[in-house]
Design an enzyme around this catalytic site. Structure first.
Site, PDB file in Angstrom:
ATOM      1  N   LEU A  11      47.936 -10.434 -29.615  1.00 23.38           N
ATOM      2  CA  LEU A  11      48.831 -10.946 -30.040  1.00 23.38           C
ATOM      3  C   LEU A  11      50.214 -11.228 -29.466  1.00 23.38           C
ATOM      4  O   LEU A  11      50.987 -11.921 -29.609  1.00 23.38           O
ATOM      5  CB  LEU A  11      48.948 -10.265 -31.741  1.00 23.38           C
ATOM      6  N   LYS A 182      45.975  -8.209 -48.107  1.00 23.60           N
ATOM      7  CA  LYS A 182      45.085  -8.382 -46.653  1.00 23.60           C
ATOM      8  C   LYS A 182      44.667  -7.062 -46.626  1.00 23.60           C
ATOM      9  O   LYS A 182      43.094  -7.064 -46.263  1.00 23.60           O
ATOM     10  CB  LYS A 182      46.106  -8.838 -45.583  1.00 23.60           C
ATOM     11  N   SER A 250      36.602  -8.396 -37.575  1.00 24.71           N
ATOM     12  CA  SER A 250      37.521  -7.687 -36.544  1.00 24.71           C
ATOM     13  C   SER A 250      36.924  -6.268 -36.303  1.00 24.71           C
ATOM     14  O   SER A 250      36.671  -5.923 -35.217  1.00 24.71           O
ATOM     15  CB  SER A 250      38.967  -7.891 -36.602  1.00 24.71           C
TER      16      SER A 250
HETATM   17  P1  NAD Z   1      45.267  -5.597 -28.396  1.00 25.68           P
HETATM   18  O1  NAD Z   1      44.543  -4.004 -28.043  1.00 25.68           O
HETATM   19  O2  NAD Z   1      44.832  -6.715 -27.935  1.00 25.68           O
HETATM   20  O3  NAD Z   1      46.770  -5.316 -27.742  1.00 25.68           O
HETATM   21  C1  NAD Z   1      47.384  -3.994 -27.713  1.00 25.68           C
HETATM   22  C2  NAD Z   1      48.364  -3.738 -26.481  1.00 25.68           C
HETATM   23  O4  NAD Z   1      49.043  -2.804 -26.811  1.00 25.68           O
HETATM   24  C3  NAD Z   1      47.427  -3.498 -25.464  1.00 25.68           C
HETATM   25  O5  NAD Z   1      47.622  -4.446 -24.379  1.00 25.68           O
HETATM   26  C4  NAD Z   1      47.719  -2.164 -25.071  1.00 25.68           C
HETATM   27  O6  NAD Z   1      47.729  -1.682 -23.733  1.00 25.68           O
HETATM   28  C5  NAD Z   1      49.091  -2.168 -25.558  1.00 25.68           C
HETATM   29  N1  NAD Z   1      49.790  -0.829 -25.658  1.00 25.68           N
HETATM   30  C6  NAD Z   1      49.209   0.340 -26.255  1.00 25.68           C
HETATM   31  N2  NAD Z   1      50.265   1.307 -26.236  1.00 25.68           N
HETATM   32  C7  NAD Z   1      51.198   0.814 -25.346  1.00 25.68           C
HETATM   33  C8  NAD Z   1      52.201   1.672 -24.849  1.00 25.68           C
HETATM   34  N3  NAD Z   1      52.421   2.901 -25.177  1.00 25.68           N
HETATM   35  N4  NAD Z   1      53.099   0.964 -23.984  1.00 25.68           N
HETATM   36  C9  NAD Z   1      52.799  -0.402 -23.757  1.00 25.68           C
HETATM   37  N5  NAD Z   1      51.671  -1.129 -24.191  1.00 25.68           N
HETATM   38  C10 NAD Z   1      50.888  -0.489 -25.179  1.00 25.68           C
HETATM   39  O7  NAD Z   1      45.540  -5.537 -29.715  1.00 25.68           O
HETATM   40  P2  NAD Z   1      45.686  -6.918 -30.879  1.00 25.68           P
HETATM   41  O8  NAD Z   1      44.247  -7.573 -31.010  1.00 25.68           O
HETATM   42  O9  NAD Z   1      47.038  -7.731 -30.171  1.00 25.68           O
HETATM   43  O10 NAD Z   1      46.183  -6.166 -32.239  1.00 25.68           O
HETATM   44  C11 NAD Z   1      47.728  -5.762 -32.262  1.00 25.68           C
HETATM   45  C12 NAD Z   1      47.893  -5.604 -33.579  1.00 25.68           C
HETATM   46  O11 NAD Z   1      47.817  -7.075 -34.471  1.00 25.68           O
HETATM   47  C13 NAD Z   1      46.779  -4.840 -34.621  1.00 25.68           C
HETATM   48  O12 NAD Z   1      47.184  -4.222 -35.492  1.00 25.68           O
HETATM   49  C14 NAD Z   1      45.865  -5.796 -35.019  1.00 25.68           C
HETATM   50  O13 NAD Z   1      45.213  -5.662 -36.283  1.00 25.68           O
HETATM   51  C15 NAD Z   1      46.900  -7.048 -35.356  1.00 25.68           C
HETATM   52  N6  NAD Z   1      46.347  -8.344 -35.435  1.00 25.68           N
HETATM   53  C16 NAD Z   1      45.645  -8.922 -34.413  1.00 25.68           C
HETATM   54  C17 NAD Z   1      44.893 -10.120 -34.322  1.00 25.68           C
HETATM   55  C18 NAD Z   1      44.413 -10.809 -33.431  1.00 25.68           C
HETATM   56  O14 NAD Z   1      43.849 -11.841 -33.501  1.00 25.68           O
HETATM   57  N7  NAD Z   1      44.392 -10.098 -32.185  1.00 25.68           N
HETATM   58  C19 NAD Z   1      45.347 -10.862 -35.586  1.00 25.68           C
HETATM   59  C20 NAD Z   1      46.128 -10.404 -36.820  1.00 25.68           C
HETATM   60  C21 NAD Z   1      46.630  -9.207 -36.614  1.00 25.68           C
HETATM   61  O1  KPL Z   2      40.781 -10.458 -41.500  1.00 27.31           O
HETATM   62  C1  KPL Z   2      39.699 -10.284 -41.573  1.00 27.31           C
HETATM   63  C2  KPL Z   2      38.845  -9.515 -40.275  1.00 27.31           C
HETATM   64  O2  KPL Z   2      38.085  -9.851 -39.943  1.00 27.31           O
HETATM   65  O3  KPL Z   2      39.733  -8.322 -40.038  1.00 27.31           O
HETATM   66  C3  KPL Z   2      38.558 -11.045 -42.247  1.00 27.31           C
HETATM   67  C4  KPL Z   2      38.105 -12.501 -41.794  1.00 27.31           C
HETATM   68  C5  KPL Z   2      39.535 -11.615 -43.609  1.00 27.31           C
HETATM   69  C6  KPL Z   2      37.556 -10.238 -43.079  1.00 27.31           C
HETATM   70  O4  KPL Z   2      38.157  -9.133 -43.554  1.00 27.31           O
END
Ligand code: NAD
Ligand code: KPL
Length: 303
Positions: A11, A182, A250
């Site tokens: 993200l 959520k 996820s």
């Molecule tokens: P990710 O693991 O891809 O990225 C996290 C990044 O943070 C990594 O690159 C890691 O190296 C970095 N990091 C950790 N500690 C660090 C530090 N001390 N200094 C610098 N960098 C550091 O995670 P993501 O999938 O991008 O998810 C991030 C948040 O967003 C989570 O809470 C996730 O649930 C939420 N989220 C993700 C998505 C998605 O599609 N990826 C969608 C909705 C919500």
């Molecule tokens: O957000 C989701 C996830 O996979 O984390 C959905 C698709 C809503 C399932 O909880």
């Protein structure tokens, strides 16, 4: 004013590349010198969108760089967020803004308490991105970002910058309701998908169990003052299961790839909140125990 991005993962990269491509000043904060060297050798972050890859040479720095931080996008996992901010804490301007992208609840409150002078904006995102490679991110699903500040209802004056960058963002005056809703959806779907090792759609074979969980989650939301988030929860869970029937959740993907889950900020937070309210929610607690046991058997952290 620069956007500092802490956590250049899925993200974080999705936000950074869109902001940078709109001509906005962005700086990445990378964990350590090895990661910075790797980034410099790659020449930037790659974003894959509609099958097309583009390279973005965004300036990057280490946590101990000297420049001050006015606006920080925290895009680490919930379990890393607070420690990551602590590494840059001396650089935070007293009235800086922090956008917290973490899923679930608990990490945002801990951060807001620890840095009370900063303005903490909580974000709930339904956009989807994944890392094809360390510095190569695929924009996998269009969605929405809701931003809000539980401590102050007025939106910041830079929401237009997000629109200019093509980042869909809506101001929410009740961001906690969005995050709780959520969280409840994730608690109903994700753990069962891990325990039954199945795609979301296959959970429809376990309607009784889903129904009982939704009833307890509804009770929890209502007791916690989240009546809007409690309304129609079970029908929405069924609708989301239907809409994502062929996907793996996820959490399922995290477990399959041997990655730490965010269980502590989802089921863990739900169970702790129920305990704090003296609510007896046996199905939710049993699910939490089963999932923790499963994670332990798979050599993964239980929180
Ligand atoms: P990710 O693991 O891809 O990225 C996290 C990044 O943070 C990594 O690159 C890691 O190296 C970095 N990091 C950790 N500690 C660090 C530090 N001390 N200094 C610098 N960098 C550091 O995670 P993501 O999938 O991008 O998810 C991030 C948040 O967003 C989570 O809470 C996730 O649930 C939420 N989220 C993700 C998505 C998605 O599609 N990826 C969608 C909705 C919500
Ligand atoms: O957000 C989701 C996830 O996979 O984390 C959905 C698709 C809503 C399932 O909880």
């Amino acid at each position: 004013m620069s956007w500092h991005i802490l956590g250049a993962g899925s993200l974080g990269s999705l936000w950074a590349t869109r902001l940078a491509r709109a001509g906005l000043p962005v700086r990445l904060i990378l964990r350590n010198p090895q990661r910075l060297a790797q980034y410099q050798a790659a020449g930037g972050l790659s974003l894959v969108e509609n099958g097309q890859s583009s390279l973005h040479a965004i300036p990057a720095e280490l946590p101990d760089a000297p420049n001050a931080i006015h606006r920080l996008l925290v895009a680490c996992k919930a379990y890393d967020a607070e420690a990551a901010i602590a590494q840059v804490a001396t650089r935070l301007e007293p009235r800086c803004e922090m956008l917290l992208l973490q899923n679930g609840l608990g990490s945002q409150q801990a951060i807001a308490e620890r840095w009370p002078r900063a303005r903490c904006l909580f974000v709930s995102s339904t956009e989807g991105a994944y890392r094809e490679d360390d510095l190569r991110v695929v924009f996998a699903g269009r969605g929405q970002n809701w931003l809000g500040d539980p401590a102050a209802p007025a939106p910041p004056d830079w929401l237009g910058e997000l629109a200019r960058a093509g980042i869909p963002a809506t101001w929410s005056t009740d961001i906690l309701a969005r995050l709780w809703r959520k969280l409840a959806l994730n608690c109903a779907i994700n753990p069962l998908s891990v325990l039954y090792d199945c795609r979301n759609g296959e959970l429809l074979r376990h309607r009784e169990e889903l129904g009982a969980l939704c009833a307890e989650l509804t009770e929890l939301l209502a007791a916690n003052g989240q009546t809007d988030a409690a309304t129609g929860l079970e029908s929405e869970v069924l609708r989301v299961i239907e809409a994502t029937r062929s996907n793996y959740s996820s959490m399922h993907q995290d477990v399959r790839l041997g990655r730490r889950t965010e269980i502590g900020y989802l089921l863990g937070h739900a169970c702790a909140t129920a305990d704090g309210l003296d609510l007896r929610l046996p199905r939710l607690h049993a699910l939490h125990r089963r999932l923790r046991d499963h994670l332990q058997r798979n050599g993964l952290p239980m929180d």
